[in-house]
Design a protein around this motif. Structure first.
Motif, mmCIF file in Angstrom:
data_model
loop_
_atom_site.group_PDB
_atom_site.id
_atom_site.type_symbol
_atom_site.label_atom_id
_atom_site.label_comp_id
_atom_site.label_asym_id
_atom_site.label_seq_id
_atom_site.Cartn_x
_atom_site.Cartn_y
_atom_site.Cartn_z
ATOM 1 N N CYS A 11 -5.224 -7.198 -17.309
ATOM 2 C CA CYS A 11 -4.714 -8.270 -16.462
ATOM 3 C C CYS A 11 -5.444 -8.172 -15.139
ATOM 4 C CB CYS A 11 -3.218 -8.108 -16.282
ATOM 5 S SG CYS A 11 -2.479 -9.278 -15.143
ATOM 6 N N GLY A 12 -6.766 -8.296 -15.156
ATOM 7 C CA GLY A 12 -7.583 -8.209 -13.948
ATOM 8 C C GLY A 12 -7.593 -9.522 -13.219
ATOM 9 N N LEU A 13 -8.322 -9.597 -12.148
ATOM 10 C CA LEU A 13 -8.389 -10.820 -11.358
ATOM 11 C C LEU A 13 -9.831 -11.166 -11.036
ATOM 12 C CD1 LEU A 13 -5.572 -10.040 -8.844
ATOM 13 C CD2 LEU A 13 -5.507 -11.755 -10.611
ATOM 14 N N ALA A 48 -15.812 -9.919 -8.700
ATOM 15 C CA ALA A 48 -16.063 -9.048 -9.835
ATOM 16 C C ALA A 48 -15.229 -7.777 -9.764
ATOM 17 C CB ALA A 48 -17.547 -8.712 -9.900
ATOM 18 N N ALA A 49 -15.110 -7.197 -8.557
ATOM 19 C CA ALA A 49 -14.291 -6.002 -8.403
ATOM 20 C C ALA A 49 -12.825 -6.325 -8.634
ATOM 21 C CB ALA A 49 -14.495 -5.415 -7.010
ATOM 22 N N ALA A 50 -12.381 -7.443 -8.053
ATOM 23 C CA ALA A 50 -10.991 -7.832 -8.232
ATOM 24 C C ALA A 50 -10.710 -8.228 -9.676
ATOM 25 C CB ALA A 50 -10.656 -9.001 -7.306
ATOM 26 N N GLN A 273 -8.314 -3.461 -5.013
ATOM 27 C CA GLN A 273 -9.445 -3.983 -4.247
ATOM 28 C C GLN A 273 -9.128 -5.308 -3.554
ATOM 29 O OE1 GLN A 273 -12.034 -1.795 -4.287
ATOM 30 N NE2 GLN A 273 -10.678 -0.648 -5.656
ATOM 31 N N LEU A 274 -7.953 -5.860 -3.807
ATOM 32 C CA LEU A 274 -7.622 -7.172 -3.255
ATOM 33 C C LEU A 274 -7.214 -7.086 -1.795
ATOM 34 C CD1 LEU A 274 -5.552 -8.874 -6.108
ATOM 35 C CD2 LEU A 274 -8.028 -8.609 -5.842
ATOM 36 N N ASN A 275 -7.459 -8.162 -1.070
ATOM 37 C CA ASN A 275 -7.001 -8.191 0.320
ATOM 38 C C ASN A 275 -5.502 -8.463 0.370
ATOM 39 O OD1 ASN A 275 -6.567 -11.103 0.257
ATOM 40 N ND2 ASN A 275 -8.777 -11.341 0.487
ATOM 41 N N ASP A 276 -4.902 -8.209 1.512
ATOM 42 C CA ASP A 276 -3.449 -8.302 1.647
ATOM 43 C C ASP A 276 -2.937 -9.722 1.409
ATOM 44 O OD1 ASP A 276 -3.333 -5.612 2.192
ATOM 45 O OD2 ASP A 276 -3.242 -5.862 4.380
ATOM 46 N N HIS A 277 -3.726 -10.714 1.793
ATOM 47 C CA HIS A 277 -3.301 -12.100 1.604
ATOM 48 C C HIS A 277 -3.117 -12.419 0.128
ATOM 49 C CE1 HIS A 277 -3.965 -16.457 1.000
ATOM 50 N NE2 HIS A 277 -3.260 -16.577 2.123
ATOM 51 N N ASP A 278 -4.065 -11.979 -0.705
ATOM 52 C CA ASP A 278 -3.966 -12.271 -2.124
ATOM 53 C C ASP A 278 -2.850 -11.477 -2.795
ATOM 54 O OD1 ASP A 278 -5.927 -14.198 -2.097
ATOM 55 O OD2 ASP A 278 -7.547 -12.821 -2.598
#
Length: 423
Positions: A11-13, A48-50, A273-278
């Motif tokens: 379940c990646g993003l 890609a990382a997310a 790896q996601l930013n806080d907003h996401d």
């Protein structure tokens, strides 16, 4: 394996830091031209990382994006492919339109892709994100690792059959914002439904192995574990707070427990790896809640960890003290960098005991995010606990550490063990 088993393990993003919600359709046939290609590539790297692309397309001993990871399906074993910029083994020769066709439609230059590539969800990816992803992958380090031959038998190795599957099971969905919801909530919807392809694991599948659109995110068995029901109703019933869920997504741990097995891979290589907003957007969508203000955040009430006389008389008490207390503590308080707390643990608190039995039966591999965040491997007890003992232990865990007051039966344990043995 049964039909509900994994087709897409992660379940990646795949997401961008922007908030563009264009429809997925595209008329572009050439690679995009950008005045700031460096910025576009950097954004693609974030995608890609997310998206946990390396989690699926990189093996431990292999080159980055070189492929080779095995995916067990009811029809045989699939191996992820080389998606580096290598022109012989990878996708370095792909035009932009070929890249779009593969990611959104599951059609590569050499033929149809198996739905282990979750293009049924990726069809919602907007043009802005597709441009960034293409820009990044075309400049990744070439991996000279050859692709592995899939272990798929006849007739499923005939890819022409996938055209029929796509015709029947692939409705080519596009992303549509919900008008009465906030931009933050819609951002979360975009990530979860499309780029995050969370439903590929957390939605049950029908006899054709297509996700059941009438039951989104209601849970499914994936790789010997239950990918849990993550609908807002169920998360609320299991006492997930906004802060707990956001913390879990961002770090892989929270007062509700830790990520393990396939979800650990997603956490380590993707969600962390996601930013806080996401992270906030995903949390808002999953819980169907607005982000609470700091002043409105309430701390969870802690129940007493001291065992009562009733607890110590439960049949599972001695089993817990023998098998579990050394790592999880006599009072279930957990041990930092060793084992999570069991008080209000989401796995134990779930009324569906599938994962509790699976974990006790098979154990959990070591989970390491960093030197500061590591959990030891947990041994499996399938050879040292019989069905009655395991049922007694689960009953004790429920009554001691959660709000579940049910008694687990031997038949429940035996039925789940049978599923684990035949999956």
């Amino acid at each position: 394996m049964k039909p509900s088993l994994k087709i897409s393990v992660v379940c990646g993003l795949l997401l961008s830091s922007g908030a563009v919600y264009a429809e997925a359709s595209s008329t572009d046939t050439q690679a995009p031209l950008s005045e700031n290609m460096a910025q576009l590539i950097a954004q693609g790297k974030y995608l890609a990382a997310a998206g946990d692309c390396s989690g699926c397309h990189t093996i431990e001993s292999g080159q980055a994006y070189g492929g080779g990871r095995a995916f067990d399906t009811p029809f045989g074993t699939l191996y992820s492919t080389n998606i580096s910029s290598d022109k012989q083994h990878g996708i370095g020769n792909y035009s932009y339109q070929q890249f779009v066709d593969a990611v959104r439609n599951g059609v590569a230059p050499k033929g149809n892709l198996y739905p282990a590539m979750p293009y049924t969800s990726y069809h919602r990816i907007n043009d802005h994100d597709m441009h960034a992803l293409y820009a990044y992958f075309m400049q990744t380090k070439p991996a000279t690792q050859p692709n592995r031959e899939n272990g798929i038998g006849f007739p499923f190795n005939i890819r022409m059959g996938l055209k029929v599957w796509n015709l029947v099971a692939f409705d080519k969905p596009t992303f549509t914002p919900t008008a009465d919801k906030t931009p933050l909530w819609n951002r979360g919807k975009y990530l979860v439904q499309g780029l995050g392809h969370c439903g590929e694991c957390h939605t049950p599948r029908n006899f054709m192995m297509a996700t059941e659109q009438d039951h989104p995110l209601e849970g499914a068995v994936v790789n010997y574990l239950n990918a849990p029901n993550i609908t807002s109703k169920n998360l609320t019933q299991e006492h997930w707070t906004f802060n707990n869920l956001a913390q879990f997504l961002k770090t892989g741990q929270s007062p509700k427990g830790t990520a393990f097995n396939d979800m650990f891979i997603v956490e380590k290589h993707s969600l962390t790896q996601l930013n806080d907003h996401d992270i906030t957007a995903i949390t808002s969508y999953l819980l169907n809640q607005a982000q609470p203000s700091q002043s409105a955040v309430s701390q969870p009430k802690l129940t007493s960890l001291v065992a009562s006389q009733f607890d110590t008389k439960l049949p599972g008490y001695r089993i817990y003290m023998d098998k579990c207390s050394g790592c999880h503590g006599q009072n279930g308080q957990g041990t930092p960098n060793v084992a999570p707390a069991l008080q209000n643990n989401a796995t134990i608190e779930n009324s569906n005991i599938f994962n509790t039995v699976a974990v006790l039966n098979n154990g959990i591999e070591r989970q390491s995010y960093s030197q500061e965040q590591t959990y030891y491997a947990m041994p499996g007890y399938k050879n040292s606990l019989n069905n009655q003992q395991m049922a007694d232990l689960i009953t004790y865990l429920h009554k001691r550490f959660t709000t579940q007051m049910t008694t687990t039966t031997v038949k429940q344990v035996a039925d789940i063990k049978k599923q684990l043995a035949t999956n």
